[in-house]
Motif scaffolding. Structure first.
Motif, PDB file in Angstrom:
ATOM      1  N   PRO A  16       0.805  -1.223   0.000  1.00  0.00           N
ATOM      2  CA  PRO A  16       0.000   0.000   0.000  1.00  0.00           C
ATOM      3  C   PRO A  16       0.841   1.278   0.000  1.00  0.00           C
ATOM      4  CG  PRO A  16      -0.053  -1.022   2.156  1.00  0.00           C
ATOM      5  CD  PRO A  16       0.670  -1.973   1.246  1.00  0.00           C
ATOM      6  N   VAL A  17       2.110   1.198   0.340  1.00  0.00           N
ATOM      7  CA  VAL A  17       2.970   2.385   0.397  1.00  0.00           C
ATOM      8  C   VAL A  17       3.582   2.690  -0.966  1.00  0.00           C
ATOM      9  CG1 VAL A  17       5.042   3.392   1.432  1.00  0.00           C
ATOM     10  CG2 VAL A  17       3.476   2.054   2.833  1.00  0.00           C
ATOM     11  N   CYS A  18       4.259   1.703  -1.552  1.00  0.00           N
ATOM     12  CA  CYS A  18       4.954   1.948  -2.822  1.00  0.00           C
ATOM     13  C   CYS A  18       4.155   1.485  -4.036  1.00  0.00           C
ATOM     14  CB  CYS A  18       6.326   1.273  -2.814  1.00  0.00           C
ATOM     15  SG  CYS A  18       6.289  -0.530  -2.756  1.00  0.00           S
ATOM     16  N   GLY A  19       3.119   0.666  -3.823  1.00  0.00           N
ATOM     17  CA  GLY A  19       2.273   0.227  -4.918  1.00  0.00           C
ATOM     18  C   GLY A  19       2.845  -0.909  -5.752  1.00  0.00           C
ATOM     19  N   ARG A  20       3.965  -1.464  -5.327  1.00  0.00           N
ATOM     20  CA  ARG A  20       4.596  -2.541  -6.084  1.00  0.00           C
ATOM     21  C   ARG A  20       4.113  -3.902  -5.601  1.00  0.00           C
ATOM     22  NH1 ARG A  20      10.830  -0.430  -5.897  1.00  0.00           N
ATOM     23  NH2 ARG A  20      10.498   1.397  -7.221  1.00  0.00           N
ATOM     24  N   PRO A  21       3.985  -4.847  -6.512  1.00  0.00           N
ATOM     25  CA  PRO A  21       3.619  -6.203  -6.099  1.00  0.00           C
ATOM     26  C   PRO A  21       4.809  -6.916  -5.463  1.00  0.00           C
ATOM     27  CG  PRO A  21       3.918  -6.121  -8.458  1.00  0.00           C
ATOM     28  CD  PRO A  21       4.066  -4.713  -7.967  1.00  0.00           C
ATOM     29  N   PHE A  22       4.525  -7.751  -4.481  1.00  0.00           N
ATOM     30  CA  PHE A  22       5.574  -8.572  -3.875  1.00  0.00           C
ATOM     31  C   PHE A  22       5.042  -9.974  -3.669  1.00  0.00           C
ATOM     32  CE2 PHE A  22       3.325  -6.555  -0.402  1.00  0.00           C
ATOM     33  CZ  PHE A  22       3.225  -7.507   0.584  1.00  0.00           C
ATOM     34  N   VAL A  35       0.901  -9.980   6.671  1.00  0.00           N
ATOM     35  CA  VAL A  35       1.901  -9.198   5.939  1.00  0.00           C
ATOM     36  C   VAL A  35       1.200  -8.162   5.072  1.00  0.00           C
ATOM     37  CG1 VAL A  35       3.717  -9.298   4.200  1.00  0.00           C
ATOM     38  CG2 VAL A  35       3.568 -11.083   5.931  1.00  0.00           C
ATOM     39  N   LYS A  36       1.591  -6.881   5.235  1.00  0.00           N
ATOM     40  CA  LYS A  36       0.978  -5.803   4.470  1.00  0.00           C
ATOM     41  C   LYS A  36       1.987  -5.055   3.615  1.00  0.00           C
ATOM     42  CE  LYS A  36      -2.460  -4.872   8.029  1.00  0.00           C
ATOM     43  NZ  LYS A  36      -2.949  -3.881   9.000  1.00  0.00           N
ATOM     44  N   TYR A  37       3.235  -5.022   4.043  1.00  0.00           N
ATOM     45  CA  TYR A  37       4.242  -4.199   3.389  1.00  0.00           C
ATOM     46  C   TYR A  37       5.340  -5.063   2.794  1.00  0.00           C
ATOM     47  CZ  TYR A  37       1.762  -0.943   6.343  1.00  0.00           C
ATOM     48  OH  TYR A  37       0.764  -0.229   6.940  1.00  0.00           O
ATOM     49  N   CYS A  38       5.931  -4.591   1.701  1.00  0.00           N
ATOM     50  CA  CYS A  38       6.939  -5.377   0.992  1.00  0.00           C
ATOM     51  C   CYS A  38       8.290  -5.364   1.686  1.00  0.00           C
ATOM     52  CB  CYS A  38       7.088  -4.870  -0.433  1.00  0.00           C
ATOM     53  SG  CYS A  38       7.700  -3.174  -0.562  1.00  0.00           S
ATOM     54  N   SER A  39       8.532  -4.374   2.546  1.00  0.00           N
ATOM     55  CA  SER A  39       9.845  -4.259   3.173  1.00  0.00           C
ATOM     56  C   SER A  39       9.742  -3.480   4.479  1.00  0.00           C
ATOM     57  CB  SER A  39      10.808  -3.541   2.234  1.00  0.00           C
ATOM     58  OG  SER A  39      10.371  -2.213   2.032  1.00  0.00           O
ATOM     59  N   GLU A  40      10.832  -3.502   5.242  1.00  0.00           N
ATOM     60  CA  GLU A  40      10.897  -2.713   6.471  1.00  0.00           C
ATOM     61  C   GLU A  40      10.808  -1.225   6.148  1.00  0.00           C
ATOM     62  OE1 GLU A  40      11.183  -3.091   9.919  1.00  0.00           O
ATOM     63  OE2 GLU A  40      10.385  -5.066   9.379  1.00  0.00           O
ATOM     64  N   ARG A  41      11.419  -0.823   5.048  1.00  0.00           N
ATOM     65  CA  ARG A  41      11.387   0.583   4.660  1.00  0.00           C
ATOM     66  C   ARG A  41       9.956   1.063   4.452  1.00  0.00           C
ATOM     67  NH1 ARG A  41      13.695   3.220  -0.869  1.00  0.00           N
ATOM     68  NH2 ARG A  41      13.434   5.366  -0.249  1.00  0.00           N
ATOM     69  N   CYS A  42       9.161   0.291   3.741  1.00  0.00           N
ATOM     70  CA  CYS A  42       7.759   0.662   3.522  1.00  0.00           C
ATOM     71  C   CYS A  42       6.965   0.606   4.817  1.00  0.00           C
ATOM     72  CB  CYS A  42       7.130  -0.233   2.464  1.00  0.00           C
ATOM     73  SG  CYS A  42       7.619   0.206   0.787  1.00  0.00           S
ATOM     74  N   ARG A  43       7.268  -0.342   5.676  1.00  0.00           N
ATOM     75  CA  ARG A  43       6.563  -0.422   6.958  1.00  0.00           C
ATOM     76  C   ARG A  43       6.825   0.821   7.797  1.00  0.00           C
ATOM     77  NH1 ARG A  43       7.371  -1.494  12.016  1.00  0.00           N
ATOM     78  NH2 ARG A  43       9.562  -2.002  11.745  1.00  0.00           N
ATOM     79  N   LYS A  46       4.887   4.009   6.429  1.00  0.00           N
ATOM     80  CA  LYS A  46       3.433   3.867   6.263  1.00  0.00           C
ATOM     81  C   LYS A  46       2.637   5.112   6.672  1.00  0.00           C
ATOM     82  CE  LYS A  46       2.967   1.506  10.661  1.00  0.00           C
ATOM     83  NZ  LYS A  46       2.787   0.241  11.300  1.00  0.00           N
ATOM     84  N   ASN A  47       3.064   5.809   7.695  1.00  0.00           N
ATOM     85  CA  ASN A  47       2.307   6.979   8.156  1.00  0.00           C
ATOM     86  C   ASN A  47       2.826   8.279   7.590  1.00  0.00           C
ATOM     87  OD1 ASN A  47       0.610   5.420   9.717  1.00  0.00           O
ATOM     88  ND2 ASN A  47       1.979   5.466  11.465  1.00  0.00           N
ATOM     89  N   SER A  48       4.069   8.352   7.156  1.00  0.00           N
ATOM     90  CA  SER A  48       4.634   9.600   6.681  1.00  0.00           C
ATOM     91  C   SER A  48       4.101  10.020   5.315  1.00  0.00           C
ATOM     92  CB  SER A  48       6.164   9.516   6.626  1.00  0.00           C
ATOM     93  OG  SER A  48       6.567   8.542   5.691  1.00  0.00           O
ATOM     94  N   ASP A  49       3.628   9.080   4.505  1.00  0.00           N
ATOM     95  CA  ASP A  49       3.117   9.403   3.181  1.00  0.00           C
ATOM     96  C   ASP A  49       1.655   9.807   3.180  1.00  0.00           C
ATOM     97  OD1 ASP A  49       5.561   8.968   2.088  1.00  0.00           O
ATOM     98  OD2 ASP A  49       5.088   6.969   1.324  1.00  0.00           O
ATOM     99  N   GLN A  50       0.968   9.577   4.247  1.00  0.00           N
ATOM    100  CA  GLN A  50      -0.467   9.855   4.269  1.00  0.00           C
ATOM    101  C   GLN A  50      -0.785  11.229   4.774  1.00  0.00           C
ATOM    102  OE1 GLN A  50      -2.003   6.647   6.603  1.00  0.00           O
ATOM    103  NE2 GLN A  50      -1.888   5.221   4.919  1.00  0.00           N
TER     104      GLN A  50
END
Length: 50
Positions: A16-22, A35-43, A46-50
């Motif tokens: 949901p953060v970067c929009g890429r499939p994993f 599991v919701k995020y593709c990586s620790e970076r996206c996890r 998650k709140n900074s982009d919204q």
């Protein structure tokens, strides 16, 4: 010996953060539903982009 699955047969989700499939990873075998995020970076982002 068990027959190996090809990567295209593994389940996928969209981050949901970067929009890429994993794809499914063995380390997520017990918690794939959570599991919701593709990586620790996206996890972490998650709140900074919204």
């Amino acid at each position: 010996m068990a027959r190996q699955r090809s990567k295209s047969d593994l389940p996928t989700k969209v981050c949901p953060v970067c929009g890429r499939p994993f794809t499914w990873r063995k380390k997520w075998a017990d918690c794939w539903d959570e599991v919701k995020y593709c990586s620790e970076r996206c996890r972490r982002r998650k709140n900074s982009d919204q």
